[in-house]
Design a protein around this motif. Structure first.
Motif, PDB file in Angstrom:
ATOM      1  N   PRO A 128      25.771  34.519   2.091  1.00  0.00           N
ATOM      2  CA  PRO A 128      25.165  35.038   0.854  1.00  0.00           C
ATOM      3  C   PRO A 128      25.858  36.319   0.384  1.00  0.00           C
ATOM      4  CG  PRO A 128      23.477  34.450   2.442  1.00  0.00           C
ATOM      5  CD  PRO A 128      24.790  34.339   3.158  1.00  0.00           C
ATOM      6  N   GLN A 129      26.172  36.353  -0.917  1.00  0.00           N
ATOM      7  CA  GLN A 129      26.896  37.485  -1.482  1.00  0.00           C
ATOM      8  C   GLN A 129      25.927  38.528  -2.009  1.00  0.00           C
ATOM      9  OE1 GLN A 129      29.569  36.506  -4.646  1.00  0.00           O
ATOM     10  NE2 GLN A 129      30.381  38.582  -4.794  1.00  0.00           N
ATOM     11  N   PHE A 130      26.258  39.783  -1.746  1.00  0.00           N
ATOM     12  CA  PHE A 130      25.535  40.882  -2.368  1.00  0.00           C
ATOM     13  C   PHE A 130      26.557  41.736  -3.104  1.00  0.00           C
ATOM     14  CE2 PHE A 130      26.951  43.053   1.443  1.00  0.00           C
ATOM     15  CZ  PHE A 130      27.217  44.331   0.993  1.00  0.00           C
ATOM     16  N   GLY A 131      26.100  42.521  -4.034  1.00  0.00           N
ATOM     17  CA  GLY A 131      26.993  43.409  -4.765  1.00  0.00           C
ATOM     18  C   GLY A 131      27.716  42.689  -5.887  1.00  0.00           C
ATOM     19  N   THR A 132      28.571  43.420  -6.545  1.00  0.00           N
ATOM     20  CA  THR A 132      29.261  42.913  -7.734  1.00  0.00           C
ATOM     21  C   THR A 132      30.551  42.192  -7.408  1.00  0.00           C
ATOM     22  OG1 THR A 132      30.480  44.970  -8.013  1.00  0.00           O
ATOM     23  CG2 THR A 132      28.328  44.814  -9.105  1.00  0.00           C
ATOM     24  N   GLY A 133      31.038  42.338  -6.180  1.00  0.00           N
ATOM     25  CA  GLY A 133      32.321  41.737  -5.827  1.00  0.00           C
ATOM     26  C   GLY A 133      33.497  42.553  -6.340  1.00  0.00           C
ATOM     27  N   ASN A 134      33.248  43.796  -6.732  1.00  0.00           N
ATOM     28  CA  ASN A 134      34.285  44.690  -7.238  1.00  0.00           C
ATOM     29  C   ASN A 134      35.450  44.741  -6.245  1.00  0.00           C
ATOM     30  OD1 ASN A 134      35.465  47.581  -7.047  1.00  0.00           O
ATOM     31  ND2 ASN A 134      34.704  47.418  -9.161  1.00  0.00           N
ATOM     32  N   ALA A 135      36.661  44.509  -6.750  1.00  0.00           N
ATOM     33  CA  ALA A 135      37.843  44.430  -5.878  1.00  0.00           C
ATOM     34  C   ALA A 135      38.095  45.736  -5.125  1.00  0.00           C
ATOM     35  CB  ALA A 135      39.062  44.045  -6.698  1.00  0.00           C
ATOM     36  N   ALA A 136      37.897  46.879  -5.765  1.00  0.00           N
ATOM     37  CA  ALA A 136      38.139  48.172  -5.097  1.00  0.00           C
ATOM     38  C   ALA A 136      37.133  48.387  -3.967  1.00  0.00           C
ATOM     39  CB  ALA A 136      38.059  49.309  -6.114  1.00  0.00           C
ATOM     40  N   THR A 137      35.877  48.062  -4.213  1.00  0.00           N
ATOM     41  CA  THR A 137      34.853  48.205  -3.169  1.00  0.00           C
ATOM     42  C   THR A 137      35.129  47.238  -2.025  1.00  0.00           C
ATOM     43  OG1 THR A 137      33.237  48.864  -4.837  1.00  0.00           O
ATOM     44  CG2 THR A 137      32.375  48.120  -2.706  1.00  0.00           C
ATOM     45  N   ARG A 138      35.504  46.018  -2.365  1.00  0.00           N
ATOM     46  CA  ARG A 138      35.830  45.006  -1.349  1.00  0.00           C
ATOM     47  C   ARG A 138      36.989  45.496  -0.480  1.00  0.00           C
ATOM     48  NH1 ARG A 138      36.498  40.544  -4.699  1.00  0.00           N
ATOM     49  NH2 ARG A 138      38.739  40.792  -4.623  1.00  0.00           N
ATOM     50  N   ARG A 139      37.995  46.071  -1.113  1.00  0.00           N
ATOM     51  CA  ARG A 139      39.160  46.591  -0.384  1.00  0.00           C
ATOM     52  C   ARG A 139      38.755  47.750   0.526  1.00  0.00           C
ATOM     53  NH1 ARG A 139      42.194  46.293  -4.327  1.00  0.00           N
ATOM     54  NH2 ARG A 139      41.707  48.295  -5.294  1.00  0.00           N
ATOM     55  N   ASP A 140      37.895  48.648   0.034  1.00  0.00           N
ATOM     56  CA  ASP A 140      37.429  49.785   0.842  1.00  0.00           C
ATOM     57  C   ASP A 140      36.653  49.312   2.072  1.00  0.00           C
ATOM     58  OD1 ASP A 140      38.573  51.590  -0.912  1.00  0.00           O
ATOM     59  OD2 ASP A 140      36.674  52.075  -1.921  1.00  0.00           O
ATOM     60  N   ILE A 141      35.755  48.365   1.877  1.00  0.00           N
ATOM     61  CA  ILE A 141      34.978  47.832   3.008  1.00  0.00           C
ATOM     62  C   ILE A 141      35.918  47.203   4.023  1.00  0.00           C
ATOM     63  CG2 ILE A 141      33.291  46.086   3.721  1.00  0.00           C
ATOM     64  CD1 ILE A 141      31.957  46.498   0.928  1.00  0.00           C
TER      65      ILE A 141
END
Length: 180
Positions: A128-141
């Protein structure tokens, strides 16, 4: 196989469950790290997706093994006398706690990473996906997950090196405690 002199006292050993959980953790960390370092070398497609799916499943298995280790150690595991005293004992204790904390961080960050992405396991089930899927946030995580994983491997390597020094330089048979 090591043949022991019958007049030599038996080295203290951890219980079999503790030993198996330890070596299962070692195997899982090694497999996860190798997959994490090499899966992107594979061309995009089902094989690469399968490798990352295996990585996620093994990561979840690592989380279960870690929780089992902590619970076993707290309630049932055999506590052995320390192999060292003074500063070496303090360093060994700190290293063990650091490994547990890092492993926990890697697993939690991996779950967050897969959940933020909405990761697809083998094309059968989606996390299950949470959040917006923002590429910058995904990269940071993902970068935090990678950093924690690399630190875990580094500390585990130093832990193993210390055990080898005990065994082969100081010849105190420390590895016998964790031998299968």
């Amino acid at each position: 196989m090591l043949i022991q002199n019958p007049r030599e006292p038996q080295a203290p050993r951890y219980d079999l469950t503790t030993i198996w959980l330890h070596w299962a953790t070692v195997g899982l960390i090694a497999a996860l790290w190798v997959i994490g370092q090499t899966a992107d070398w594979v061309p995009r497609g089902p094989f690469r997706t399968g490798l990352w799916s295996i990585h996620v499943i093994l990561g979840l298995a690592t989380g279960l093994v870690l929780l089992t280790r902590v619970a076993w150690r707290a309630h049932f595991g055999l506590a052995l006398p320390p192999a060292d005293t003074g500063i070496l004992h303090a360093i060994a204790g700190a290293t063990h706690y650091l490994l547990y904390i890092l492993l926990g961080a890697v697993v939690v960050l991996g779950i967050i990473d897969a959940s933020y992405r909405g990761f697809d396991l083998f094309g059968i089930w989606s996390v299950p996906q949470f959040g917006t899927g923002n590429a910058a946030t995904r990269r940071d995580i993902n970068e935090w997950h990678e950093l924690a994983a690399n630190l875990t491997v580094l500390v585990a390597f130093l832990h193993a090196l210390a055990a080898l020094v005990h065994q082969y330089v100081w010849r105190d048979r420390l590895l016998d405690r964790m031998s299968l």
